[in-house]
Design a protein around this motif. Structure first.
Motif, short mmCIF file in Angstrom:
data_model
loop_
_atom_site.label_atom_id
_atom_site.label_comp_id
_atom_site.label_asym_id
_atom_site.label_seq_id
_atom_site.Cartn_x
_atom_site.Cartn_y
_atom_site.Cartn_z
N VAL A 137 3.87 1.31 2.75
CA VAL A 137 5.14 2.00 2.45
C VAL A 137 4.92 3.43 1.98
O VAL A 137 3.89 3.79 1.41
N ASN A 138 5.96 4.21 2.24
CA ASN A 138 6.07 5.54 1.67
C ASN A 138 7.39 5.52 0.90
O ASN A 138 8.46 5.68 1.49
N SER A 139 7.29 5.26 -0.39
CA SER A 139 8.52 5.11 -1.18
C SER A 139 9.27 6.42 -1.30
O SER A 139 10.47 6.43 -1.57
N LYS A 140 8.55 7.51 -1.14
CA LYS A 140 9.17 8.82 -1.33
C LYS A 140 10.19 9.12 -0.23
O LYS A 140 11.29 9.57 -0.50
N ASN A 141 9.80 8.83 1.04
CA ASN A 141 10.78 9.09 2.10
C ASN A 141 11.39 7.80 2.65
O ASN A 141 12.19 7.84 3.57
N ILE A 168 -0.05 -0.25 -11.81
CA ILE A 168 -0.52 0.66 -12.85
C ILE A 168 0.39 1.90 -12.89
O ILE A 168 1.13 2.15 -11.94
N PRO A 169 0.35 2.70 -13.96
CA PRO A 169 1.22 3.88 -14.03
C PRO A 169 0.99 4.83 -12.85
O PRO A 169 -0.12 4.95 -12.34
N ASN A 170 2.10 5.47 -12.45
CA ASN A 170 2.06 6.53 -11.44
C ASN A 170 1.83 6.07 -10.00
O ASN A 170 1.67 6.88 -9.09
N VAL A 171 1.84 4.76 -9.81
CA VAL A 171 1.55 4.25 -8.46
C VAL A 171 2.83 4.31 -7.59
O VAL A 171 2.75 4.15 -6.36
N GLY A 172 3.97 4.55 -8.24
CA GLY A 172 5.23 4.71 -7.48
C GLY A 172 6.24 3.58 -7.67
O GLY A 172 7.14 3.42 -6.85
N LYS A 173 6.12 2.83 -8.77
CA LYS A 173 7.01 1.67 -8.98
C LYS A 173 8.49 2.07 -9.05
O LYS A 173 9.32 1.48 -8.37
N SER A 174 8.80 3.09 -9.86
CA SER A 174 10.21 3.48 -10.02
C SER A 174 10.75 4.04 -8.72
O SER A 174 11.88 3.74 -8.31
N THR A 175 9.94 4.85 -8.05
CA THR A 175 10.36 5.44 -6.78
C THR A 175 10.64 4.33 -5.77
O THR A 175 11.64 4.35 -5.06
N PHE A 176 9.76 3.33 -5.75
CA PHE A 176 9.95 2.22 -4.81
C PHE A 176 11.24 1.45 -5.14
O PHE A 176 12.04 1.16 -4.24
N LEU A 205 0.89 -1.17 0.00
CA LEU A 205 0.00 0.00 0.00
C LEU A 205 0.92 1.21 0.00
O LEU A 205 1.37 1.68 1.04
N ASN A 206 1.27 1.66 -1.21
CA ASN A 206 2.23 2.76 -1.34
C ASN A 206 1.53 4.11 -1.19
O ASN A 206 0.31 4.20 -1.25
N LYS A 207 2.31 5.15 -0.99
CA LYS A 207 1.82 6.51 -0.76
C LYS A 207 0.93 6.53 0.48
O LYS A 207 -0.08 7.24 0.53
N CYS A 208 1.27 5.68 1.47
CA CYS A 208 0.42 5.62 2.66
C CYS A 208 0.49 6.94 3.44
O CYS A 208 -0.38 7.22 4.26
N ASP A 209 1.49 7.77 3.14
CA ASP A 209 1.55 9.10 3.78
C ASP A 209 0.39 9.99 3.34
O ASP A 209 0.05 10.95 4.03
N LEU A 210 -0.23 9.68 2.19
CA LEU A 210 -1.31 10.53 1.68
C LEU A 210 -2.70 10.02 2.07
O LEU A 210 -3.69 10.72 1.90
N ALA A 211 -2.75 8.78 2.57
CA ALA A 211 -4.05 8.16 2.86
C ALA A 211 -4.40 8.25 4.34
O ALA A 211 -3.53 8.49 5.18
P1 G4P Z 1 5.53 4.73 -11.63
O1 G4P Z 1 6.94 4.27 -11.82
O2 G4P Z 1 4.65 3.69 -11.01
O3 G4P Z 1 4.87 5.27 -12.86
O4 G4P Z 1 5.53 5.93 -10.56
P2 G4P Z 1 6.73 6.88 -10.09
O5 G4P Z 1 7.73 6.12 -9.30
O6 G4P Z 1 7.21 7.65 -11.26
O7 G4P Z 1 5.97 7.84 -9.07
C1 G4P Z 1 4.90 8.68 -9.48
C2 G4P Z 1 4.80 9.86 -8.55
O8 G4P Z 1 4.44 9.41 -7.25
C3 G4P Z 1 6.11 10.65 -8.36
O9 G4P Z 1 5.76 12.01 -8.19
C4 G4P Z 1 6.65 10.10 -7.05
O10 G4P Z 1 7.52 11.00 -6.39
C5 G4P Z 1 5.36 9.92 -6.28
N1 G4P Z 1 5.47 8.91 -5.20
C6 G4P Z 1 5.91 7.65 -5.30
N2 G4P Z 1 5.82 7.02 -4.11
C7 G4P Z 1 5.31 7.91 -3.24
C8 G4P Z 1 4.94 7.85 -1.84
O11 G4P Z 1 5.06 6.82 -1.16
N3 G4P Z 1 4.41 8.99 -1.31
C9 G4P Z 1 4.23 10.13 -2.03
N4 G4P Z 1 3.71 11.19 -1.42
N5 G4P Z 1 4.55 10.22 -3.34
C10 G4P Z 1 5.08 9.13 -3.93
P3 G4P Z 1 5.96 13.09 -9.29
O12 G4P Z 1 5.24 14.28 -8.84
O13 G4P Z 1 5.61 12.49 -10.61
O14 G4P Z 1 7.50 13.29 -9.28
P4 G4P Z 1 8.39 14.06 -8.17
O15 G4P Z 1 8.00 15.50 -8.34
O16 G4P Z 1 8.05 13.54 -6.83
O17 G4P Z 1 9.79 13.76 -8.60
#
Ligand code: G4P
Length: 281
Positions: free
Chosen positions: A85-89, A128-136, A57-63
């Motif tokens: 997970v919060n892949s961003k931090n 799916i796209p934008n779910v955070g795969k690359s960030t993770f 469950l990614n982006k859990c910081d936003l939910a």
């Molecule tokens: P993808 O490969 O699945 O297509 O997704 P990607 O990693 O490109 O992530 C899509 C957007 O989601 C990125 O933001 C990324 O920073 C953000 N993101 C990924 N994981 C998390 C998380 O756990 N929490 C939050 N808050 N955001 C997350 P972006 O605006 O497209 O890029 P950037 O401005 O952050 O670089």
């Protein structure tokens, strides 16, 4: 509002994924914690036959954390191993290693019984796209990981990231396509920005988002913009426009601009931690 999706190129991607799935032991599927059902494509299930399954469950910081806890339970009851997970931090990312070990316990024991020691578990990220795969992947693999190239007996051109002595990750994620015969699912994916904005009318999208927030998180907009609650969404958006100084040339409120602010603020978590769907009771 009607959403359409043309997954023409997706049949090719699906075939490629089916080939990749043959190489791995565990599927790590990322979903967006704000929409854990709408951001999950069930078409992966029949392809995943016999593999261990993990849902992150990614982006859990936003939910909304209480709703996310219920989603965790929901998927665990369906037989998935689940982590938040919060892949961003990077929060929760390290623990995924332990979840992989638990999900693959049977395989590890089977190998041991056969005298195979230290054969790494192979994993693949999908979503799916934008779910955070690359960030993770970047966060999980870190800088210290080594990439391994082609291996004997393994499809040419595949790159594996050696995470530790026990786990290898396919370096390119599998891209699933959003699935929504159901327009509610399309709408939720538009809210989080997974459907291209050109496909949606931002003002209308904002009205629908505000309607949802009014029902489930009535304080989100008034508290964020420090405005009084209003009778209806149009009035509330006018107050947002006034507060944010969104004006047209003649001095009239620019509601389209205000709508963009609200959507952007929602997507970036500035309206608070908000979940857009709840598990069925
Ligand atoms: P993808 O490969 O699945 O297509 O997704 P990607 O990693 O490109 O992530 C899509 C957007 O989601 C990125 O933001 C990324 O920073 C953000 N993101 C990924 N994981 C998390 C998380 O756990 N929490 C939050 N808050 N955001 C997350 P972006 O605006 O497209 O890029 P950037 O401005 O952050 O670089």
């Amino acid at each position: 509002m009607e959403f359409q999706w043309y997954p023409g190129h997706m049949s090719k991607a699906k075939r490629a994924m089916q080939e990749d799935l043959k190489l791995i032991n565990v599927i790590i599927e990322l979903v967006d914690a704000r929409v854990p059902l709408s951001s999950k494509n069930p078409d992966i299930d029949p392809m995943a036959n016999g593999k261990s399954r993990i849902i992150l469950l990614n982006k859990c910081d936003l939910a909304d954390s209480s709703v996310t806890a219920r989603w965790k339970k929901y998927y665990e009851e369906k037989g998935f191993f689940v982590a938040l997970v919060n892949s961003k931090n990077g929060k929760g990312v390290k623990q995924v290693n332990e979840v992989i070990q638990s999900a693959c316990k049977e395989k590890i024991e089977r190998d041991r019984r056969r005298g195979i020691l230290n054969r790494p578990i192979r994993a693949m990220i999908v979503g799916i796209p934008n779910v955070g795969k690359s960030t993770f992947i970047n966060s999980f693999a870190g800088k210290s990981c080594t990439k391994t190239g082609n291996k004997p007996g393994v499809t040419k051109g595949k790159q594996w990231i050696r995470l530790n002595k026990n786990v290898e990750l396919l370096d390119t994620p599998g891209i699933l396509w959003p699935k929504f015969e159901d327009q509610t699912v399309g709408l939720r994916l538009a809210f989080i920005g997974s459907i291209k904005d050109e496909l949606s009318n931002q003002y209308e999208l904002c009205m629908l988002l505000m309607q949802y927030l009014g029902e489930h998180y009535p304080k989100a907009i008034p508290d964020t913009y420090q405005i009084e609650p209003a009778e209806n969404e149009v009035e509330l958006l006018e107050r947002v426009a006034k507060r944010r100084g969104c004006l047209k040339a003649g001095g009239e409120h620019d509601l389209d601009k205000a709508a963009n602010y609200v959507i952007d603020d929602f997507r970036n978590g500035r309206l608070g931690c908000i979940s857009l769907e709840q598990p069925e009771k």
